[in-house]
Design a protein around this motif. Structure first.
Motif, PDB file in Angstrom:
ATOM      1  N   GLU A 103     -10.274   6.185 -14.871  1.00 11.33           N
ATOM      2  CA  GLU A 103      -8.875   5.872 -14.580  1.00 11.33           C
ATOM      3  C   GLU A 103      -8.290   6.897 -13.610  1.00 11.33           C
ATOM      4  O   GLU A 103      -8.474   8.099 -13.747  1.00 11.33           O
ATOM      5  N   GLY A 104      -7.596   6.382 -12.607  1.00 13.48           N
ATOM      6  CA  GLY A 104      -6.888   7.256 -11.686  1.00 13.48           C
ATOM      7  C   GLY A 104      -7.704   7.759 -10.521  1.00 13.48           C
ATOM      8  O   GLY A 104      -7.225   8.560  -9.723  1.00 13.48           O
ATOM      9  N   GLN A 105      -8.956   7.274 -10.366  1.00 14.81           N
ATOM     10  CA  GLN A 105      -9.771   7.764  -9.261  1.00 14.81           C
ATOM     11  C   GLN A 105      -9.324   7.205  -7.922  1.00 14.81           C
ATOM     12  O   GLN A 105      -9.437   7.848  -6.897  1.00 14.81           O
ATOM     13  N   ALA A 106      -8.850   5.963  -7.903  1.00 11.58           N
ATOM     14  CA  ALA A 106      -8.524   5.316  -6.637  1.00 11.58           C
ATOM     15  C   ALA A 106      -7.083   5.586  -6.235  1.00 11.58           C
ATOM     16  O   ALA A 106      -6.209   5.858  -7.064  1.00 11.58           O
ATOM     17  N   GLY A 107      -6.800   5.509  -4.902  1.00 12.43           N
ATOM     18  CA  GLY A 107      -5.435   5.612  -4.419  1.00 12.43           C
ATOM     19  C   GLY A 107      -4.620   4.428  -4.889  1.00 12.43           C
ATOM     20  O   GLY A 107      -5.132   3.325  -5.025  1.00 12.43           O
ATOM     21  N   ARG A 108      -3.342   4.647  -5.136  1.00 14.03           N
ATOM     22  CA  ARG A 108      -2.512   3.594  -5.719  1.00 14.03           C
ATOM     23  C   ARG A 108      -2.284   2.450  -4.748  1.00 14.03           C
ATOM     24  O   ARG A 108      -2.318   1.286  -5.129  1.00 14.03           O
ATOM     25  N   TYR A 109      -2.013   2.753  -3.481  1.00 16.59           N
ATOM     26  CA  TYR A 109      -1.726   1.712  -2.507  1.00 16.59           C
ATOM     27  C   TYR A 109      -2.589   1.921  -1.270  1.00 16.59           C
ATOM     28  O   TYR A 109      -2.981   3.047  -0.955  1.00 16.59           O
ATOM     29  N   PRO A 110      -2.866   0.859  -0.525  1.00 19.59           N
ATOM     30  CA  PRO A 110      -3.673   1.004   0.690  1.00 19.59           C
ATOM     31  C   PRO A 110      -2.879   1.663   1.810  1.00 19.59           C
ATOM     32  O   PRO A 110      -1.655   1.545   1.876  1.00 19.59           O
ATOM     33  N   SER A 111      -3.577   2.387   2.680  1.00 16.26           N
ATOM     34  CA  SER A 111      -2.927   2.977   3.854  1.00 16.26           C
ATOM     35  C   SER A 111      -3.366   2.253   5.125  1.00 16.26           C
ATOM     36  O   SER A 111      -2.545   1.900   5.960  1.00 16.26           O
ATOM     37  N   GLY A 135       9.930 -19.357   1.474  1.00 14.59           N
ATOM     38  CA  GLY A 135       9.667 -18.097   0.802  1.00 14.59           C
ATOM     39  C   GLY A 135       9.138 -17.080   1.790  1.00 14.59           C
ATOM     40  O   GLY A 135       8.734 -17.427   2.910  1.00 14.59           O
ATOM     41  N   GLN A 136       9.145 -15.818   1.403  1.00 16.50           N
ATOM     42  CA  GLN A 136       8.605 -14.795   2.271  1.00 16.50           C
ATOM     43  C   GLN A 136       7.962 -13.677   1.459  1.00 16.50           C
ATOM     44  O   GLN A 136       8.359 -13.390   0.329  1.00 16.50           O
ATOM     45  N   VAL A 137       6.950 -13.045   2.072  1.00 16.77           N
ATOM     46  CA  VAL A 137       6.208 -11.947   1.463  1.00 16.77           C
ATOM     47  C   VAL A 137       6.123 -10.834   2.499  1.00 16.77           C
ATOM     48  O   VAL A 137       5.699 -11.072   3.636  1.00 16.77           O
ATOM     49  N   THR A 138       6.513  -9.614   2.122  1.00 14.17           N
ATOM     50  CA  THR A 138       6.443  -8.468   3.023  1.00 14.17           C
ATOM     51  C   THR A 138       5.507  -7.430   2.429  1.00 14.17           C
ATOM     52  O   THR A 138       5.644  -7.054   1.259  1.00 14.17           O
ATOM     53  N   THR A 139       4.563  -6.965   3.228  1.00  8.97           N
ATOM     54  CA  THR A 139       3.601  -5.982   2.742  1.00  8.97           C
ATOM     55  C   THR A 139       4.210  -4.584   2.730  1.00  8.97           C
ATOM     56  O   THR A 139       5.271  -4.323   3.316  1.00  8.97           O
ATOM     57  N   ARG A 140       3.519  -3.674   2.114  1.00  7.97           N
ATOM     58  CA  ARG A 140       3.843  -2.259   2.218  1.00  7.97           C
ATOM     59  C   ARG A 140       3.524  -1.777   3.637  1.00  7.97           C
ATOM     60  O   ARG A 140       2.845  -2.464   4.398  1.00  7.97           O
ATOM     61  N   THR A 141       3.996  -0.596   3.965  1.00  8.06           N
ATOM     62  CA  THR A 141       3.694  -0.025   5.280  1.00  8.06           C
ATOM     63  C   THR A 141       2.226   0.369   5.338  1.00  8.06           C
ATOM     64  O   THR A 141       1.735   1.104   4.474  1.00  8.06           O
ATOM     65  N   VAL A 142       1.516  -0.154   6.335  1.00  8.06           N
ATOM     66  CA  VAL A 142       0.090   0.116   6.505  1.00  8.06           C
ATOM     67  C   VAL A 142      -0.181   0.352   7.984  1.00  8.06           C
ATOM     68  O   VAL A 142       0.662   0.103   8.844  1.00  8.06           O
ATOM     69  N   LYS A 180       3.757 -14.349  23.047  1.00  4.18           N
ATOM     70  CA  LYS A 180       3.889 -13.264  24.012  1.00  4.18           C
ATOM     71  C   LYS A 180       2.876 -12.141  23.795  1.00  4.18           C
ATOM     72  O   LYS A 180       2.771 -11.226  24.604  1.00  4.18           O
ATOM     73  N   GLN A 181       2.131 -12.209  22.669  1.00  3.49           N
ATOM     74  CA  GLN A 181       1.159 -11.172  22.356  1.00  3.49           C
ATOM     75  C   GLN A 181      -0.115 -11.839  21.839  1.00  3.49           C
ATOM     76  O   GLN A 181      -0.213 -12.169  20.661  1.00  3.49           O
ATOM     77  N   PRO A 182      -1.090 -12.067  22.696  1.00  2.00           N
ATOM     78  CA  PRO A 182      -2.298 -12.773  22.254  1.00  2.00           C
ATOM     79  C   PRO A 182      -3.148 -11.990  21.265  1.00  2.00           C
ATOM     80  O   PRO A 182      -3.939 -12.574  20.526  1.00  2.00           O
ATOM     81  N   THR A 183      -3.023 -10.654  21.239  1.00  2.00           N
ATOM     82  CA  THR A 183      -3.779  -9.845  20.285  1.00  2.00           C
ATOM     83  C   THR A 183      -2.853  -8.829  19.638  1.00  2.00           C
ATOM     84  O   THR A 183      -1.663  -8.745  19.961  1.00  2.00           O
ATOM     85  N   LEU A 184      -3.426  -8.016  18.744  1.00  3.26           N
ATOM     86  CA  LEU A 184      -2.657  -6.994  18.032  1.00  3.26           C
ATOM     87  C   LEU A 184      -2.642  -5.655  18.767  1.00  3.26           C
ATOM     88  O   LEU A 184      -2.201  -4.649  18.196  1.00  3.26           O
ATOM     89  N   GLN A 185      -3.104  -5.620  19.990  1.00  8.35           N
ATOM     90  CA  GLN A 185      -3.286  -4.375  20.729  1.00  8.35           C
ATOM     91  C   GLN A 185      -2.047  -3.457  20.686  1.00  8.35           C
ATOM     92  O   GLN A 185      -2.173  -2.251  20.441  1.00  8.35           O
ATOM     93  N   PRO A 186      -0.813  -3.969  20.843  1.00  8.62           N
ATOM     94  CA  PRO A 186       0.341  -3.056  20.872  1.00  8.62           C
ATOM     95  C   PRO A 186       0.644  -2.370  19.536  1.00  8.62           C
ATOM     96  O   PRO A 186       1.371  -1.374  19.510  1.00  8.62           O
ATOM     97  N   VAL A 187       0.107  -2.890  18.418  1.00 12.39           N
ATOM     98  CA  VAL A 187       0.490  -2.338  17.114  1.00 12.39           C
ATOM     99  C   VAL A 187      -0.677  -1.726  16.356  1.00 12.39           C
ATOM    100  O   VAL A 187      -0.490  -1.210  15.244  1.00 12.39           O
ATOM    101  N   VAL A 188      -1.877  -1.761  16.925  1.00 13.00           N
ATOM    102  CA  VAL A 188      -3.027  -1.173  16.239  1.00 13.00           C
ATOM    103  C   VAL A 188      -2.839   0.334  16.096  1.00 13.00           C
ATOM    104  O   VAL A 188      -2.459   1.026  17.039  1.00 13.00           O
ATOM    105  N   GLY A 189      -3.070   0.845  14.889  1.00 11.55           N
ATOM    106  CA  GLY A 189      -2.941   2.273  14.621  1.00 11.55           C
ATOM    107  C   GLY A 189      -1.527   2.715  14.290  1.00 11.55           C
ATOM    108  O   GLY A 189      -1.327   3.858  13.893  1.00 11.55           O
ATOM    109  N   ARG A 190      -0.542   1.838  14.442  1.00 13.10           N
ATOM    110  CA  ARG A 190       0.848   2.182  14.138  1.00 13.10           C
ATOM    111  C   ARG A 190       1.176   1.812  12.698  1.00 13.10           C
ATOM    112  O   ARG A 190       0.652   0.834  12.157  1.00 13.10           O
ATOM    113  N   PRO A 191       2.076   2.559  12.045  1.00 14.95           N
ATOM    114  CA  PRO A 191       2.566   2.135  10.735  1.00 14.95           C
ATOM    115  C   PRO A 191       3.414   0.870  10.888  1.00 14.95           C
ATOM    116  O   PRO A 191       4.407   0.871  11.615  1.00 14.95           O
ATOM    117  N   VAL A 192       3.006  -0.198  10.235  1.00 14.32           N
ATOM    118  CA  VAL A 192       3.710  -1.470  10.350  1.00 14.32           C
ATOM    119  C   VAL A 192       3.749  -2.150   8.984  1.00 14.32           C
ATOM    120  O   VAL A 192       3.062  -1.750   8.038  1.00 14.32           O
TER     121      VAL A 192
END
Length: 504
Positions: free
Chosen positions: A36-44, A395-402, A464-476
């Motif tokens: 118990e408790g070995q894993a991180g609580r939320y994904p980064s 309805g809508q679903v919003t993820t945590r910051t990753v 206007k954005q065919p790929t995720l290139q502008p947001v890769v590596g950013r907290p979103v």
């Protein structure tokens, strides 16, 4: 450690000295579960692995107009896919069944209990349990091969135990990376040695000819289908078995570095106030989902001791220790008079079939116990569709910051979001938000091309954005906007991974 390779589990385990073995086993004993408790609580970071929506807050920060809906499997046949049909079989498939898909041989393989007649040394025949073997190319049509593994005349029997000791209920793992090819296949099974009942351990080069450890590797009344697998989350073998808590059958978990030395089993799921007063958890059915982040699945058989029926139920977990179990039939009962109208004992394993997952069970006509008709059945769900987040309207679903990442291999100009969703009577759009919850230009709901189909790998596009290139590596954050639709999972991939083409 154990690595994953394109749907095949590959095991890399360090050598374990005596001192490390001692401390590993000592850590397995305690009032609370040792892991118990070995894993991180939320994904980064999210990216390489599939991210499943379960009925929890692991991925989800907020949602509205959404209901979490557990899966119910769909049976693929009204008749058993395997049943008693050989002269040496004195019963139908008895007690339990185990099926795996062999990635190397591209073949489905089944081990099942059956009763056969055995002549003892004093000349008196008796019925004893043996293990039958069957193979299939599609998981539906099965063949019992003619073998002489444990019999002089050709049969499909592959396992008798040894020394006349009672045994049964095999569960088999194919270990693709064991350096000793003689131990490619590994089995845990019920076994009685001079100390009484416990789990036996056997190994094989081909899954047909078996060598057996002479004594039980862990003692206890584990008369169920005991599940085990290598869990790279914890760096050890994990087994799910059955113990009694306050007189009721419950699911327990134990760990081992080598399959021969085990920690004491610790309860991880017990009957509670949501269960009926006469219900026990009869089979564990727990496994870890490959190529997905922190998803464990339980398909347990719940035994009502008064009605004497077994109902398969679904459970999910992020760590294999804390479970959310849905009190609904995962595999439905057959209609009155059907061969499986009395319920069934489900197996637990990830068995792929294209974009579906197969679940096998030993079905019975009347009840738990002796039956006039019995056999092996199979049902299916869509890949990763254990729990859906459904909007019966808007309805809508919003993820945590990753951070959207691909573990060092990601090419930003090729990044694509794949969504597992069903939206044939509605739509799904996706927005990408910054840390403050503001829509990032080019990734708004208005820019998103709506998904209106049913598919496990649907590419999400923005005009206007065919790929995720502008947001890769950013907290979103990702915001999913649903209208009469259900979402199950998502993944970030390179277009080259799935043969996708940019459509800017």
């Amino acid at each position: 450690m154990k690595e994953r390779k394109e749907g095949v589990e590959t095991f890399r385990r360090p050598a374990i000295g005596f001192a490390l073995l001692f401390f590993a086993l000592a850590a397995g004993v305690g009032a609370r579960h040792p892991d118990e408790g070995q894993a991180g609580r939320y994904p980064s970071d999210v990216g390489r692995f599939r991210e499943l929506f379960l009925d929890d807050d692991f991925l989800v920060e907020s949602k509205s107009g959404i209901e979490a809906v557990p899966a119910q499997a769909i049976k693929l046949s009204t008749e058993p896919v395997l049943k008693q049909d050989q002269p040496w079989e004195l019963s139908g498939p008895d007690a339990y069944v185990d099926v795996l898909y062999d990635e190397e041989e591209r073949l489905y393989k089944m081990w099942y209990d059956c009763k056969v007649e055995v002549q003892h040394y004093h000349g008196t025949p008796s019925q004893e349990r043996a293990v039958g073997y069957a193979i299939s190319e599609d998981g539906i049509r099965w063949k019992k091969p003619a073998l002489t593994a444990v019999t002089d005349k050709p049969t499909n029997l592959v396992f008798f135990g040894f020394g006349g000791k009672k045994h049964g209920v095999p569960y088999v793992v194919k270990d693709y990376s064991d350096p000793d090819p003689v131990r490619r296949y590994k089995m845990l099974f019920n076994f009685w040695d001079f100390r009484d009942r416990g789990l036996g351990y056997a190994w094989s080069a081909d899954g047909i000819h078996w060598e057996i450890h002479r004594f039980t590797v862990i003692q206890g009344g584990f008369d169920t289908l005991n599940i085990f697998f290598w869990d790279n989350k914890y760096g050890c073998w994990v087994a799910y078995t059955r113990i009694r808590i306050a007189g009721k059958r419950s699911i327990a978990r134990a760990t081992s570095p080598d399959l021969q030395h085990w920690s004491l089993p610790v309860a991880v799921e017990t009957p509670d106030e949501l269960d009926g007063p006469d219900e026990h958890l009869y089979t564990p059915g727990c496994f870890r989902l490959t190529n997905a982040r922190d998803v464990y699945v339980m398909v347990t058989g719940v035994h009502d001791q008064v009605k004497n029926i077994l109902t398969p139920q679904l459970g999910v977990s992020r760590d294999g220790i804390h479970w959310r179990r849905f009190r609904k039939p995962f595999i439905p009962f057959g209609p009155k008079g059907a061969w499986d109208s009395g319920g069934g004992r489900p197996s637990g394993r990830e068995v792929p079939s294209g974009d579906k997952l197969l679940f096998y069970y030993r079905g019975v006509e009347q009840s738990h116990g002796e039956n006039p008709r019995e056999g092996i059945g199979v049902a299916q769900i869509g890949r990763d569709r254990f729990v859906g987040l459904r909007a019966a309207g808007h309805g809508q679903v919003t993820t945590r910051t990753v951070r959207l990442n691909y573990r060092g291999r990601f090419q930003p100009e090729n990044g694509v979001l794949l969504l597992n969703a069903t939206a044939r009577n509605g739509s799904v759009r996706v927005e990408v938000l910054d840390e403050k919850g503001q829509v990032i230009p080019g990734f708004s709901a208005q820019d998103c091309l709506p998904l209106t189909e049913d598919g496990v790998d649907q590419p999400v596009r923005w005009s206007k954005q065919p790929t995720l290139q502008p947001v890769v590596g950013r907290p979103v954050r990702l915001r999913f906007l649903l209208e009469n639709a259900t979402i199950f999972a998502f993944q970030i991939v390179e277009t080259s991974d799935r043969g996708l083409k940019d459509e800017g």
